[in-house]
Design an enzyme around this catalytic site. Structure first.
Site, short mmCIF file in Angstrom:
data_model
loop_
_atom_site.label_atom_id
_atom_site.label_comp_id
_atom_site.label_asym_id
_atom_site.label_seq_id
_atom_site.Cartn_x
_atom_site.Cartn_y
_atom_site.Cartn_z
N GLU A 82 1.19 62.22 1.63
CA GLU A 82 2.04 62.89 0.62
C GLU A 82 3.47 62.52 0.98
O GLU A 82 4.05 63.10 1.91
CB GLU A 82 1.86 64.41 0.68
CG GLU A 82 0.48 64.90 0.33
CD GLU A 82 0.14 64.74 -1.14
OE1 GLU A 82 1.06 64.45 -1.94
OE2 GLU A 82 -1.03 64.88 -1.48
N CYS A 117 9.83 67.61 -2.27
CA CYS A 117 9.59 66.25 -2.75
C CYS A 117 9.33 66.19 -4.24
O CYS A 117 9.36 65.12 -4.83
CB CYS A 117 8.45 65.60 -1.97
SG CYS A 117 7.03 66.66 -1.88
#
Ligand code: ADP
Length: 477
Positions: A248, A282
């Site tokens: 990720e 993010c």
């Protein structure tokens, strides 16, 4: 001041070298804890403990594993307040956001406690007479997990809950900025009755611990959340032993507002997305593309909302925005702003944060920046701070092209009421997750993850548990 240790084989241990490190509260730059500073030797001990634990844990009935995860879910909710406070003190976020992170983490434990009971294989039609073909799923084995500081509880639990439900065991290296949240999770695991060696935690020398995990033959998978740079490095290291990777990584989310959008909703969405965790997420809106026709109205309303933001120590219930994680984070963003200003950008709003700056150099004023030209670093880089960076556009195809002109592909946001346009954008945006007239993308029931250089694999939801399972094909004559 907290004094806590590494967690190996259900024991609290010091580092073999005896080295320690300090943990800071970024709101005050005060030391809040001294913890061990582990290296590869400690990581190898943790891997050994996991090796011993794996056969038994993987053979435990799914229902028994489920009971422990369910117990962890209950304990986390029961301890929401103290856990949220640890999060605020070592990470800096506002207390209400910390509470929300704990609730999200609990929901993941609840979800995977159930998903672990639904790991099914396939029965496949035979290709010759007298033959039976089928597949079943087995846990991949020992998982090395490396997690970041921005959501220090949720990013661990999202990996841990699914890995444990699948029957895997874990050696976790949390961020050195936020080891206390990881330790708090270990305390909960102990109380919930997690057997020794199923979860082991080491932090300290990230490179040496990382190498111990990636070079080990018995670690079969590395799951990582963090920067694209480190993700690539780990992927390279894992190639040597052909380990599975789940990554990720970074994002560069476009936030596109068309001329027919509900402007109030779009502004509300932008504030929620941009300022979550001080912009240190993010999936937060990174490049804001406003249609020229609505730019003035949008900016006016956005400025009005920015003026209401309260900045300060996250423990204060009235504070909306805490400090950034460290001084380097502030300096990086200041550099991006300088580059934009040199290329013709204009700061249209900047909060005054003089009082906070006296406490700590980790504070950055929330601000709105209108970018004049193209080719700014701020459009290409993940900002990771409370800076709304605005661009304008006039044409749908142009904005789609611009939104896709990045190596990242995690999250994208679109505000419009035109249904046909919605479909065009859903299909054309090169992102793992797209939200239309909404900004909420994380929930235990949906799978989270990116395309391109934003990562490999999915966490949470229906897909999350499959990351930790291998398919075994069986042919019986
Ligand atoms: P961020 O910029 O969000 O801190 P990083 O990718 O630097 O993102 O850090 C995410 C996690 O990766 C942290 O736990 C950090 O300690 C770890 N990390 C950083 N560099 C390495 C490395 N070379 N090997 C293994 N882990 C690393």
């Amino acid at each position: 001041m907290y004094t806590r240790s590494l967690f190996i084989n259900n024991q609290w241990v010091d580092s073999i070298s005896g080295k320690t490190m300090a943990v800071y509260n970024p709101a005050e730059m005060s030391i809040i804890a001294k913890v061990p500073y582990a290296d590869d030797q400690d990581a190898r001990l943790a891997i050994k403990a996991a090796e011993i634990a794996f056969p038994k844990w993987s053979a435990t009935l799914p229902k028994e594993r489920s009971k422990i995860l369910r117990k962890m879910y209950e304990l986390i909710l029961a301890k929401k307040e103290p856990l949220a406070k640890i999060l605020v003190v070592e990470q800096g976020k506002a207390i209400n956001e910390a509470r929300a992170e704990i609730e999200y983490s609990a929901s993941l434990l609840e979800w995977f406690a159930e998903e672990g009971k639904r790991i099914y294989g396939d029965i496949v039609p035979s290709v010759k007479l007298g033959q039976r073909l089928f597949t079943f799923k087995q846990p991949i084995g020992i998982v090395g997990a490396i997690t970041p500081w921005n959501f220090p509880v949720a990013m661990i639990i999202r990996k841990l809950a699914s890995a444990l439900a699948a029957g895997c065991v874990m050696v976790l290296k949390p961020s050195e900025e936020t080891p206390l949240s990881a330790i708090a999770i270990a305390e909960i695991a102990l109380e919930a009755g997690l057997p020794a060696g199923v979860l082991n935690i080491v932090f300290g020398d990230a490179i040496k611990i990382g190498q111990a995990l990636t070079s080990s033959d018995s670690v079969r998978m590395v799951t990582f959340t963090g920067s694209t740079r480190v993700g690539k490095l780990l992927m390279q290291e894992c190639a040597k032993t052909v380990k599975k990777v789940s990554l990720e990584l970074g994002g560069n989310a476009p936030f596109i507002v068309f001329e027919d959008a509900d402007i109030d909703k779009a502004v509300e969405g932008l504030i929620a997305s941009k300022l979550r965790n001080g912009g240190q997420s993010c999936i937060c809106a990174n490049r804001i593309y406003l249609h020229q026709q609505i730019q003035d109205e949008f900016m006016q309303k956005l400025k009005f909302e920015f003026e209401k933001i309260t900045v300060g120590n996250g423990l204060d219930e009235t504070v909306r925005l805490g400090p950034l994680i460290n001084k380097q984070a502030v300096e990086k963003i200041e550099g991006l702003i300088r580059d934009s200003l040199a290329k013709g950008a204009e700061i249209v709003y900047q909060a005054s944060i003089d009082e906070q700056k006296k406490q700590s150099n980790c504070f950055l004023a929330p601000q709105i920046l209108i970018n004049a030209g193209a080719d700014t670093q701020i459009e290409k880089t993940e900002i990771f701070g409370p800076v709304a960076s605005i661009f304008n556009f006039t044409d749908e195809n142009e904005v789609i092209k611009r939104a896709n002109a990045t190596n990242y592909g995690l999250a994208g946001y679109v505000f419009t009421k035109d249904m046909q346009r919605i479909w065009r954008l859903l299909e054309q945006l090169e992102y793992g997750m797209v939200a239309i007239n909404d900004v909420a993308l994380s929930s235990e029931m949906t799978s989270f993850g990116g395309v391109k250089e934003s990562g490999i694999g999915r966490e949470g939801g229906k897909l999350g548990i499959h990351e930790y399972l291998e398919d075994k094909f069986i042919a019986i004559a």
